[in-house]
Design a protein around this motif. Sequence first.
Motif, PDB file in Angstrom:
ATOM      1  N   LEU A  24       0.814  -1.208   0.000  1.00 22.23           N
ATOM      2  CA  LEU A  24       0.000   0.000   0.000  1.00 22.23           C
ATOM      3  C   LEU A  24       0.853   1.267   0.000  1.00 22.23           C
ATOM      4  N   CYS A  25       1.934   1.279   0.760  1.00 23.07           N
ATOM      5  CA  CYS A  25       2.826   2.438   0.781  1.00 23.07           C
ATOM      6  C   CYS A  25       3.477   2.649  -0.576  1.00 23.07           C
ATOM      7  N   THR A  26       3.870   1.567  -1.233  1.00 24.69           N
ATOM      8  CA  THR A  26       4.478   1.672  -2.563  1.00 24.69           C
ATOM      9  C   THR A  26       3.477   2.227  -3.572  1.00 24.69           C
ATOM     10  N   ILE A  27       2.264   1.746  -3.521  1.00 24.05           N
ATOM     11  CA  ILE A  27       1.228   2.234  -4.444  1.00 24.05           C
ATOM     12  C   ILE A  27       0.946   3.715  -4.193  1.00 24.05           C
ATOM     13  N   MET A  28       0.805   4.102  -2.933  1.00 22.76           N
ATOM     14  CA  MET A  28       0.532   5.504  -2.615  1.00 22.76           C
ATOM     15  C   MET A  28       1.702   6.399  -3.010  1.00 22.76           C
ATOM     16  N   SER A  29       2.918   5.938  -2.832  1.00 26.53           N
ATOM     17  CA  SER A  29       4.085   6.713  -3.228  1.00 26.53           C
ATOM     18  C   SER A  29       4.114   6.928  -4.732  1.00 26.53           C
ATOM     19  N   THR A  30       3.799   5.880  -5.487  1.00 27.22           N
ATOM     20  CA  THR A  30       3.768   5.992  -6.940  1.00 27.22           C
ATOM     21  C   THR A  30       2.681   6.971  -7.381  1.00 27.22           C
ATOM     22  N   LEU A  31       1.508   6.877  -6.778  1.00 27.20           N
ATOM     23  CA  LEU A  31       0.430   7.805  -7.122  1.00 27.20           C
ATOM     24  C   LEU A  31       0.795   9.240  -6.773  1.00 27.20           C
ATOM     25  N   TYR A  32       1.390   9.437  -5.615  1.00 25.98           N
ATOM     26  CA  TYR A  32       1.774  10.783  -5.191  1.00 25.98           C
ATOM     27  C   TYR A  32       2.808  11.378  -6.143  1.00 25.98           C
ATOM     28  N   LYS A  33       3.792  10.584  -6.530  1.00 24.80           N
ATOM     29  CA  LYS A  33       4.822  11.080  -7.454  1.00 24.80           C
ATOM     30  C   LYS A  33       4.225  11.437  -8.808  1.00 24.80           C
ATOM     31  N   PHE A  35       1.104  12.416  -9.459  1.00 24.05           N
ATOM     32  CA  PHE A  35       0.301  13.624  -9.340  1.00 24.05           C
ATOM     33  C   PHE A  35       1.162  14.855  -9.077  1.00 24.05           C
ATOM     34  N   SER A  36       2.241  14.717  -8.317  1.00 19.30           N
ATOM     35  CA  SER A  36       3.085  15.875  -8.030  1.00 19.30           C
ATOM     36  C   SER A  36       3.851  16.318  -9.272  1.00 19.30           C
ATOM     37  N   LYS A  37       4.198  15.408 -10.180  1.00 22.14           N
ATOM     38  CA  LYS A  37       4.859  15.794 -11.428  1.00 22.14           C
ATOM     39  C   LYS A  37       3.916  16.617 -12.287  1.00 22.14           C
ATOM     40  N   LYS A  38       2.643  16.225 -12.346  1.00 27.24           N
ATOM     41  CA  LYS A  38       1.660  16.968 -13.129  1.00 27.24           C
ATOM     42  C   LYS A  38       1.454  18.357 -12.542  1.00 27.24           C
ATOM     43  N   ASP A  39       1.370  18.460 -11.220  1.00 23.82           N
ATOM     44  CA  ASP A  39       1.143  19.750 -10.574  1.00 23.82           C
ATOM     45  C   ASP A  39       2.356  20.667 -10.732  1.00 23.82           C
ATOM     46  N   SER A  40       3.557  20.124 -10.625  1.00 21.76           N
ATOM     47  CA  SER A  40       4.746  20.967 -10.731  1.00 21.76           C
ATOM     48  C   SER A  40       4.951  21.464 -12.154  1.00 21.76           C
ATOM     49  N   GLN A  41       4.538  20.684 -13.149  1.00 24.02           N
ATOM     50  CA  GLN A  41       4.682  21.126 -14.530  1.00 24.02           C
ATOM     51  C   GLN A  41       3.702  22.251 -14.837  1.00 24.02           C
ATOM     52  N   THR A  42       2.497  22.185 -14.324  1.00 26.61           N
ATOM     53  CA  THR A  42       1.510  23.222 -14.621  1.00 26.61           C
ATOM     54  C   THR A  42       1.738  24.472 -13.780  1.00 26.61           C
ATOM     55  N   ALA A  43       2.142  24.323 -12.532  1.00 26.93           N
ATOM     56  CA  ALA A  43       2.313  25.482 -11.658  1.00 26.93           C
ATOM     57  C   ALA A  43       3.686  26.115 -11.802  1.00 26.93           C
ATOM     58  N   GLY A  44       4.666  25.402 -12.259  1.00 29.44           N
ATOM     59  CA  GLY A  44       6.024  25.923 -12.328  1.00 29.44           C
ATOM     60  C   GLY A  44       6.228  26.957 -13.411  1.00 29.44           C
TER      61      GLY A  44
END
Length: 92
Positions: A24-33, A35-44
């Motif tokens: 579960l931690c591995t899955i959540m880490s993958t999902l978080y990474k 989503f954070s790549k998408k957010d950093s590309q649009t907000a950066g």
Amino acid sequence: MSNGFVVLMGIGTVFIGLICIIVLCTIMSTLYKSFSKKDSQTAGAGAPAPAAPAANEAIADRPAFIAAVSAAVAEDLATDVSGIRIHSVKRV
């Protein structure tokens, strides 16, 4: 039931639970990474960089700053404020 069976069932249950937590931690880490790549590309693209403080900026209230630093050091060392002496303060 024998004692060995109970021990093996307990140990098996614990390790199966730990494996589930790791998965579960591995899955959540993958999902978080992802989503954070998408957010950093649009907000950066449109966000301005924060202003850096001036290198030679003077401390506005130097005695209050020295008192705060003295209190923090005294608290960390578990001693009285009168037991420490600050000779100089340099920006690092």
